[in-house]
Structures are given as C-alpha cells and as structure tokens.
Design an enzyme around this catalytic site. Structure first.
Site, PDB file in Angstrom:
ATOM      1  N   LYS A 138       0.836  -1.188   0.000  1.00 17.95           N
ATOM      2  CA  LYS A 138       0.000   0.000   0.000  1.00 17.95           C
ATOM      3  C   LYS A 138       0.875   1.244   0.000  1.00 17.95           C
ATOM      4  CE  LYS A 138       0.696   1.953   3.342  1.00 17.95           C
ATOM      5  NZ  LYS A 138       1.946   2.481   4.037  1.00 17.95           N
ATOM      6  N   TYR A 223      -4.297   4.367   6.328  1.00 20.19           N
ATOM      7  CA  TYR A 223      -4.810   3.432   7.340  1.00 20.19           C
ATOM      8  C   TYR A 223      -6.152   3.908   7.899  1.00 20.19           C
ATOM      9  CZ  TYR A 223      -0.448   0.815   7.372  1.00 20.19           C
ATOM     10  OH  TYR A 223       0.616   0.030   7.006  1.00 20.19           O
TER      11      TYR A 223
END
Ligand code: NDP
Length: 372
Positions: A138, A223
């Site tokens: 990510k 996140y």
C-alpha cells in the site's frame, strides 16, 4: 527476530481463544500453525529489500503456505546477504533491469512489490506481463488512474493482484468487524481515525513527491481511510478535507504534512480522521454505535493491537501480521479462498479514489462526491 518458534509460542496460552481467523469457520489459526501442512505452497520473490521487505521476509520464515524463494533488488550486496540468509539460489535473483525474465522461471509463483509508492505501477504491470501473481504494498499506486491500469493489466494477464492490507487478517480487528456485523454496536454513526508519526530524515523517498506520490496521506493516512471503511462496513459517498502545513521546507509542494478529512457514508455515519507526519502516538480508532462502541489503540501498528468495546477488553491473541497475511494470501491465490475483508486491487482502488478526492477537496475547499 521472528522465528517460527517465537510465532508459535504466542499461541500456546490462547489457542482456544481464536475462533475468528478466516482460515475456515471450524479451524483456528492456532491449530493451523500447530498441525503439519503438506498442501501447496506459494513460492514468492520479494522486490525491494528495504525496511518493510526485510520485515516481511522474516515473518515469512514462519509461514506454512508461503515461502520466500527469490529476490529482485537494485543493490547487489543485499542480494548476496539474502541469498545466504534465506538459501536463495542465484537463478532466482533479479535486478530492476532484468526481472521480466522471471517469466521463464518455473520456481517462482508470485512477486511481492515492496518498493517506493510511485514505482508500484510499472513494476506490477511488468510482473503481470511476466505471468506471475502479484502482491503489492500500500498504497497500491499514487492515484486511481494508475491503480485502474494495474488492475486491467493483471486481469488481462489472468493473474491475481493483492495488496498488503495486513490489518484485514488481524484477530482483534476481525473481532470488532464480527461484532459490528452481528449488530452488537447497534446503528453505527461515527468513526474517528488518527494516523500519524513524526517523520525524520528530510531526504528520504517518503518526502520526495516523485517517489511517494504525496505525503502523510499516501503513507499513513491511508490506514484511517481503509479503517473507516472496514470499521463502518460501508464505502463513503462524500469527502471534505483541510490541510495544515507548519514546515514548508521539509514538506514541499505536493507533500502533505497534516490533513484532516471527513467521510460521509450512505447509512448516515460520518468519519472524522487525521493524517500527519508531524505528531507521534497517533494510532487510534474509535467506532460508535447507538448500542455500543469499540476503541483500539494501537489500531494499525505491528501490534499487539489493543482495545476495548462496551463489553470489555479485546482479547484476541497477537499474531505476526505479515506471517498470517502471507499464509492467507497464499490461500487466496492457490485455492481461491475469499477473505473476510477484501485485499484485491478493487479494494485498493477505492482507497486511491478517496485519496484523489481528499487532495481535490483540500485544493478546492469543496465537498467532493465519491462513486466507489
Ligand atoms: P524502504 O526505503 O525501507 O525500502 C524500499 C526499497 O525499495 C529500497 O530499500 C530499495 O531496495 C527499493 N528501491 C527501488 N528503487 C528505489 C528508489 N528509487 N528509492 C528508494 N528505494 C528504492 O521503504 P519501506 O520498505 O519502508 O517501504 C516500501 C513500501 O512498503 C512502500 O510502498 C510503503 O508504503 C510500504 N510499507 C508498508 C507497510 C505495511 O505495514 N503494510 C509498512 C512499511 C512500508 P533494493 O535496494 O533492494 O532495490
């Protein structure tokens, strides 16, 4: 160091307390790691032998369904070190110029891309063209357009594209998701996500827009974006955002230092989140419903993840995130297993669309509608 023995020791007292891992409904993760395994194994090469690549390699030593068998690196000395440490044959070692030849290597099934963000796009497409399964860190890319191109390339090549969302396999996180799915929080109307740390060295790639694609949002704010979605259990329909910059020398044009953002969800819930490179100790999720709540701090670090709900402490055992992630991803690739929370390219594309919208909202000061 994360040996298999260390990993297993974490389970000894809590083996019975783990009914929720997504292996199967009847088989716990503890049993999975205790019992001998003779099924298929995903043979993985790691691309980018940096800080996180090293962590993944160590964690993979405890995997049962995934095995580190190759490397792709621009640093010859690291290749030599990893060969010695992990018994990697020379024929499974590549650099960034020659790794397309992995196409002809029958001993490698998948490549895990763990390089700076802006490089993921081209590297993933080249791996797909080489016919190998892809796991990518990510953020999957630096914008939704590039993310879509990566998905298209993997679809065309008939290979899977998975993204390193390790929290999607974390036991306490899955317990909160289970409670929410069973209505234990009632109607969820609010989520707060705080994600940040004080970033050091101003010369690192994370502060270079060419390599990072942005600032804290790409690296750590993601996140809270992803967490808002899996904690609330819906995809947002609008976003508003505000940026604060206290150090324009360190955080240059296009590199965000701090952004606060708000996400609106179709069921009426709102998420209020903070992404920053200027404050430490920000790793907190709070979910509120009309019948209860969940709070987690730390919520997305390497663990142990800690937290409580209106019913008491979250008591699921700590697992080495990257070990379970790689075993779960092996099961997804090898046997078509469906994870509780998706980890595929489409899942990552949603986060990239939200990041694009957050940057647009910062720039325009307007509420941006989302179509995920
Ligand atoms: P590092 O800087 O520690 O490592 C990146 C590695 O990429 C380098 O060591 C290098 O390996 C390779 N690389 C290739 N080209 C370049 C370049 N131009 N500049 C710098 N490095 C290059 O970064 P991290 O390992 O911390 O992060 C890598 C990726 O992993 C990022 O996308 C990040 O977001 C993600 N990440 C995910 C985490 C998670 O919890 N899921 C945690 C931390 C990071 P080599 O010398 O072998 O070529």
């Amino acid at each position: 160091m994360n040996t298999r023995r260390d990993f297993l020791q974490k389970f000894t007292f809590s083996a019975l307390a783990l009914p929720l891992l997504s292996f199967t409904s009847s088989e716990t993760i503890a049993n999975f790691y205790k019992e001998p395994y003779e099924g298929p194994v995903l043979r993985v090469a790691i691309m980018g032998l940096g800080s996180y690549g090293t962590r993944v390699a160590e964690a993979m030593q405890s995997c049962k369904m995934a095995k580190l068998v190759g490397v792709i690196s621009g640093t010859p000395s690291k290749i030599t070190d990893w060969q010695a440490k992990y018994n990697i044959p020379a024929k499974n070692c590549y650099n960034y110029e020659n790794f397309d030849a992995i196409k002809n290597n029958k001993d490698i099934d998948a490549v895990y891309v763990i390089t700076p963000n802006s490089l993921h796009h081209d590297q993933v497409i080249r791996i797909a063209k080489a016919g190998k399964q892809v796991i990518c860190e990510k953020p999957m890319a630096i914008n939704a357009k590039e993310g879509q191109e990566m998905i298209d390339a993997c679809t065309k090549a008939k290979v899977k594209l998975l993204v390193g969302y390790r929290m999607h396999f974390e036991p306490n996180t899955l317990e909160v998701i289970r409670m929410r799915n069973e209505g234990e929080f009632g109607k969820v109307l609010f989520f707060q996500g705080l994600s940040g740390f004080r970033i050091g060295d101003p010369t690192q790639w994370r502060l270079n827009k060419q390599l990072s694609g942005g600032g804290s949002m790409m690296d750590i704010g993601i996140y809270s974006i992803n967490g808002a979605r899996y904690m609330i259990g819906e995809d947002p329909i609008w976003v508003t955002a505000q940026e604060t910059k206290t150090d324009p020398v360190k955080f240059k044009e296009g590199v965000d230092e701090t952004i606060q953002f708000q996400l609106g969800f179709p069921g009426g819930a709102v998420a209020s989140c903070l992404s920053t490179y200027s404050m430490s100790n920000l790793d907190r999720f709070f979910l509120n419903g009309d019948k209860g709540f969940a709070e987690m701090q730390p919520s997305t670090g390497y663990g142990p993840i800690k937290g409580r709900t209106h019913k008491g402490e979250l008591t699921q055992p700590h697992v080495t995130h990257q070990t379970v992630q790689m075993d779960e991803m092996a099961a997804i690739i090898l046997s078509g297993k469906t994870p509780i929370v998706a980890v595929d390219g489409q899942e990552a594309l949603k986060d990239l669309k939200i990041i694009d919208a957050i940057y647009l909202a910062v720039k325009t000061g307007q509420k941006v509608q989302l179509k995920l």
